[in-house]
Write a protein that holds these residues in place. Sequence first.
Motif, PDB file in Angstrom:
ATOM      1  N   LYS A 104      -3.050  15.058 -56.030  1.00  0.00           N
ATOM      2  CA  LYS A 104      -3.570  13.912 -55.975  1.00  0.00           C
ATOM      3  C   LYS A 104      -2.666  12.871 -55.866  1.00  0.00           C
ATOM      4  O   LYS A 104      -2.249  11.823 -54.131  1.00  0.00           O
ATOM      5  CB  LYS A 104      -4.203  13.554 -56.398  1.00  0.00           C
ATOM      6  CG  LYS A 104      -5.760  13.501 -56.944  1.00  0.00           C
ATOM      7  CD  LYS A 104      -6.477  13.498 -57.412  1.00  0.00           C
ATOM      8  CE  LYS A 104      -7.931  12.366 -57.791  1.00  0.00           C
ATOM      9  NZ  LYS A 104      -7.922  12.052 -58.975  1.00  0.00           N
ATOM     10  N   ASP A 122      -8.245  16.082 -53.329  1.00  0.00           N
ATOM     11  CA  ASP A 122      -8.538  14.628 -52.892  1.00  0.00           C
ATOM     12  C   ASP A 122      -9.153  14.576 -54.151  1.00  0.00           C
ATOM     13  O   ASP A 122      -9.876  13.741 -55.048  1.00  0.00           O
ATOM     14  CB  ASP A 122      -9.926  14.503 -51.501  1.00  0.00           C
ATOM     15  CG  ASP A 122      -8.984  13.942 -50.933  1.00  0.00           C
ATOM     16  OD1 ASP A 122      -7.954  13.133 -50.636  1.00  0.00           O
ATOM     17  OD2 ASP A 122      -9.791  14.408 -49.816  1.00  0.00           O
ATOM     18  N   GLU A 123      -9.822  16.123 -55.300  1.00  0.00           N
ATOM     19  CA  GLU A 123     -10.585  16.424 -55.279  1.00  0.00           C
ATOM     20  C   GLU A 123      -9.782  16.139 -57.307  1.00  0.00           C
ATOM     21  O   GLU A 123      -8.614  16.593 -57.086  1.00  0.00           O
ATOM     22  CB  GLU A 123     -11.297  17.669 -55.833  1.00  0.00           C
ATOM     23  CG  GLU A 123     -10.793  18.492 -56.160  1.00  0.00           C
ATOM     24  CD  GLU A 123     -10.677  19.294 -54.665  1.00  0.00           C
ATOM     25  OE1 GLU A 123      -9.688  20.045 -54.574  1.00  0.00           O
ATOM     26  OE2 GLU A 123     -10.544  18.592 -53.781  1.00  0.00           O
TER      27      GLU A 123
END
Length: 143
Positions: A104, A122-123
Amino acid sequence: MWNPWKLFMNKDDVDQSFSSLISRGIRIEENAMVGSEALRIDGNIRMDRICMDEAIIVSNTAQINVEYLQAKRIIIDGVVDGMVRADSVYLLEHAMLRGDIHAKELSIERGAKFYGRNFVVDEAMVSGEEANQEFNFQPITNS
């Protein structure tokens, strides 16, 4: 703000007279190392994967050859050959990373060398518990 240098400091509650320590929360099995703690590496390691819940710190004396490293935070100041998967990756001044980064956040200091591709994710990364299931490790219990 989280300070990556804090993890390089000696902790008062740890006996620093030992040259090596594999703590209760770390498990090594076959060609993988998993744990629920932060791991600091000062030496040479060659294995398939290292997965820690908290952090992996690769000091400027370390040389790591892995399929991949995975943790919430990975701080590299030594040499790593392999893929890196983390929420946050820090390449410090003496770092040399030959492999792709999936993260990220990425921070690269002046002097660091990076040979690979960067993929923004994103996760959150897979937790150590999920990694244990993926690699068929049994959970560590205090008995």
